[in-house]
Scaffold this active site. Sequence first.
Site, mmCIF file in Angstrom:
data_model
loop_
_atom_site.group_PDB
_atom_site.id
_atom_site.type_symbol
_atom_site.label_atom_id
_atom_site.label_comp_id
_atom_site.label_asym_id
_atom_site.label_seq_id
_atom_site.Cartn_x
_atom_site.Cartn_y
_atom_site.Cartn_z
ATOM 1 C CG ASP A 9 -1.652 1.237 1.498
ATOM 2 O OD1 ASP A 9 -2.318 1.716 0.567
ATOM 3 O OD2 ASP A 9 -1.556 1.763 2.624
ATOM 4 C CG ASP A 11 -2.089 7.536 0.359
ATOM 5 O OD1 ASP A 11 -0.978 7.870 -0.093
ATOM 6 O OD2 ASP A 11 -3.170 7.845 -0.169
ATOM 7 C CE LYS A 159 -5.330 -0.568 -1.605
ATOM 8 N NZ LYS A 159 -4.319 -0.020 -0.675
ATOM 9 C CG ASP A 182 -2.231 2.124 6.467
ATOM 10 O OD1 ASP A 182 -2.229 1.989 5.218
ATOM 11 O OD2 ASP A 182 -2.771 3.091 7.044
ATOM 12 C CG ASP A 186 -4.144 -1.732 2.672
ATOM 13 O OD1 ASP A 186 -4.179 -1.482 1.451
ATOM 14 O OD2 ASP A 186 -3.782 -0.902 3.532
#
Length: 235
Positions: A9, A11, A159, A182, A186
Site C-alpha cells: 500500500d 498512503d 486490491k 495499514d 488492504d
Amino acid sequence: MGIRAVATDVDGTLTLRRGDLRISYSAIRGIRALEASGVKVILVSGNSLPVTAGLAVYIGSSGPVVAENGCVVMYRGEVYHACEGRPSELLVRQLVNMGLRPSWQNAYRHHDIAFYVPRGLSREDVSRLLEEASRLASRENMKVLWSGYAVHINPGRGKSQGLMKALELIGVTPDEAAAIGDGENDLDMLSAVKVSGCPGDASEAVKKVVKFVASRRGGSGFLEFANWLLSLQKA
C-alpha cells in the site's frame, strides 16, 4: 522463504505515518533493499494510475503498479483493467449532497471514484456516513472502501483483484509474494498472499490478521518489514 515480490500500500504504509502524505525516506530505503536483492516491489494503491505510476518511477520499484484499489494495473507501459464500469453520475451527485467532496484525481480515474469526508467529523459521524454511502452504492453493485484518507466507490473485489493480475504479469504465485498495508481496504490483499505485515500504527483490524506487526509507524515500519523478509530469505 522464496519471496519474489512484495506488494505494498502507499498512503499510511510508505508515508511517514497514517494520515500523512509525505513519503518516508525509510520506506524508500526498504524498497531499494528489496529491489537490490531481486525482490520486485508492487505498489497497490487507491490513488489514480498517473499518481501511482509516477511515484513508482521516482522511488525505484520495478514491479507492476496497481491503482484504483485493484481496478487498474500497469506494467511496462501496458494498462490492464481488472474492473468494469464506474459509479453513475446520479450516485456521485447523491454522495456530494451528503457532504462528500470529490477527489481531484477523479478526472484521471477509470473505475474507482474517491471522495474526501468533511473535516471535523467524529468517528461515529464517519461511520454513519459510510453506512449511508454503502446503502446508496449497493444499488449499483458497488462497494464502499474506506482507506482512512478517502471514501472510495469501487466496482471491483478490492486490491487483491489487481494484485493477482500484477503477479500473473511477472510470473509470481501468491505463495511467492508478500504484502504490507495499514488500512481496512488492504485486508483482502493481505490475506491473498503467503506473508503479510503492517506498520505499527496500522488499524487494529489489520494488526489482527497479519503475520508481522512492525514496532514503528508508517514507512519506518515498512523498512522493518523489508529487513525482516530479507533476513528470512538468507536463513
